[in-house]
Design a protein around this motif. Structure first.
Motif, PDB file in Angstrom:
ATOM      1  N   LYS A  20      -7.521  10.577   3.326  1.00  0.00           N
ATOM      2  CA  LYS A  20      -7.016  11.658   4.157  1.00  0.00           C
ATOM      3  C   LYS A  20      -5.546  11.863   3.801  1.00  0.00           C
ATOM      4  O   LYS A  20      -4.716  10.983   4.037  1.00  0.00           O
ATOM      5  N   VAL A  21      -5.244  13.019   3.229  1.00  0.00           N
ATOM      6  CA  VAL A  21      -3.941  13.268   2.616  1.00  0.00           C
ATOM      7  C   VAL A  21      -3.229  14.417   3.320  1.00  0.00           C
ATOM      8  O   VAL A  21      -3.852  15.433   3.653  1.00  0.00           O
ATOM      9  N   LYS A  23       0.828  -1.194   0.000  1.00  0.00           N
ATOM     10  CA  LYS A  23       0.000   0.000   0.000  1.00  0.00           C
ATOM     11  C   LYS A  23       0.862   1.242   0.000  1.00  0.00           C
ATOM     12  O   LYS A  23       1.842   1.338   0.736  1.00  0.00           O
ATOM     13  N   LEU A  24       0.502   2.207  -0.846  1.00  0.00           N
ATOM     14  CA  LEU A  24       1.247   3.458  -0.924  1.00  0.00           C
ATOM     15  C   LEU A  24       0.840   4.349   0.248  1.00  0.00           C
ATOM     16  O   LEU A  24      -0.298   4.776   0.350  1.00  0.00           O
ATOM     17  N   LEU A  42      -3.103   9.289   8.898  1.00  0.00           N
ATOM     18  CA  LEU A  42      -3.545   9.663   7.566  1.00  0.00           C
ATOM     19  C   LEU A  42      -3.359   8.507   6.587  1.00  0.00           C
ATOM     20  O   LEU A  42      -2.587   7.581   6.834  1.00  0.00           O
ATOM     21  N   ASP A  43      -4.062   8.602   5.461  1.00  0.00           N
ATOM     22  CA  ASP A  43      -3.970   7.546   4.455  1.00  0.00           C
ATOM     23  C   ASP A  43      -2.751   7.703   3.540  1.00  0.00           C
ATOM     24  O   ASP A  43      -2.177   6.708   3.096  1.00  0.00           O
ATOM     25  N   TYR A  94      -6.211  12.990  -4.720  1.00  0.00           N
ATOM     26  CA  TYR A  94      -6.298  11.882  -3.768  1.00  0.00           C
ATOM     27  C   TYR A  94      -7.295  12.216  -2.650  1.00  0.00           C
ATOM     28  O   TYR A  94      -8.054  11.347  -2.202  1.00  0.00           O
ATOM     29  N   ALA A  95      -7.296  13.472  -2.207  1.00  0.00           N
ATOM     30  CA  ALA A  95      -8.233  13.883  -1.167  1.00  0.00           C
ATOM     31  C   ALA A  95      -9.672  13.834  -1.673  1.00  0.00           C
ATOM     32  O   ALA A  95     -10.581  13.397  -0.958  1.00  0.00           O
ATOM     33  N   LYS A  96      -9.889  14.266  -2.907  1.00  0.00           N
ATOM     34  CA  LYS A  96     -11.231  14.220  -3.490  1.00  0.00           C
ATOM     35  C   LYS A  96     -11.703  12.779  -3.672  1.00  0.00           C
ATOM     36  O   LYS A  96     -12.912  12.516  -3.712  1.00  0.00           O
TER      37      LYS A  96
END
Length: 235
Positions: free
Chosen positions: A76-77, A44-45, A155-156, A70-72
């Motif tokens: 959670k970036v 996973k990145l 965060l992701d 990525y946030a859209k």
């Protein structure tokens, strides 16, 4: 979690994914995002570094717009301005820069949440902070490892806007701390020898190079990163 002051971009021309979400450029950012995801099928990145060979190739524009996309998409970036010598992210998002990454790495603040700002939904931004006397030493430190470990727990995805590779060693020191790296190359600006030098430096740093974004592509040849070129002015 993190400061809740909401801000809007003061330089919307750079954030095409916000001001022109249906434009060709925004669609190409989505394609870049998708292809980055395809390269990370095994692991996973969690941390992504965006850099370039030299100044003025568009790394900050690409990293900012990728962070927005990525946030859209629901992640959670955190977008981190790790270009401690020539920061731009604070201007793009209209944020103060009195404290930031350099403040935390320099132990001038103990709480990382104090230097992270909430912007659009799901997107947080950490500015560079004041220019330190020792950027490379800070970015290559164990404290930088601790920072990445701390924020990835909350965060992701963390996207790092890193300095150009050839002028300074900062990005080489960061390369083996992140899950993947994207190199931005600007058409008619980047020299072949500089691109080769950047690629060699990344290999020597054991970077996981996910791909190359061909930036500012002329309209008659829009074939860049995996069949799509991202063409726009940027830092």
């Amino acid at each position: 979690m993190f400061n809740k002051n909401r801000v809007v971009a003061t330089t919307p021309v750079k954030l095409t994914t916000i001001v022109e979400p249906t434009s060709v450029i925004a669609e190409q950012i989505k394609t870049i995002r998708t292809n980055i995801n395809f390269t990370m099928t095994t692991n996973k990145l969690r941390t992504l570094m965006v850099t370039s060979a030299m100044l003025g190739e568009g790394k900050s524009t690409v990293s900012s717009n990728l962070a927005v996309e990525y946030a859209k998409d629901g992640l959670k970036v955190l977008l981190v301005d790790a270009d401690l010598r020539r920061p731009t992210i604070y201007e793009t998002f209209g944020l103060p820069n009195q404290v930031g990454l350099s403040s935390w790495l320099g132990r001038q603040t103990a709480d990382v949440n104090e230097v992270i700002h909430s912007t659009i939904n799901n997107l947080f931004v950490m500015t560079s902070g004041p220019k330190p006397p020792n950027p490379a030493e800070l970015l290559g430190s164990q404290l930088m490892n601790e920072f990445l470990s701390k924020v990835t727990c909350q965060l992701d995805l963390v996207i790092i806007d890193a300095p150009p590779i050839l002028p300074v060693t900062d990005s080489q020191l960061l390369a083996n701390k992140v899950d993947g790296t994207v190199l931005v190359v600007r058409e008619n600006v980047a020299q072949k020898s500089a691109v080769r030098g950047a690629l060699n430096a990344l290999r020597q740093s054991h970077a996981n190079l996910l791909g190359v974004v061909l930036n500012d592509v002329s309209k008659d040849r829009r074939n860049g990163y995996y069949g799509k070129g991202y063409y726009n002015d940027g830092n």
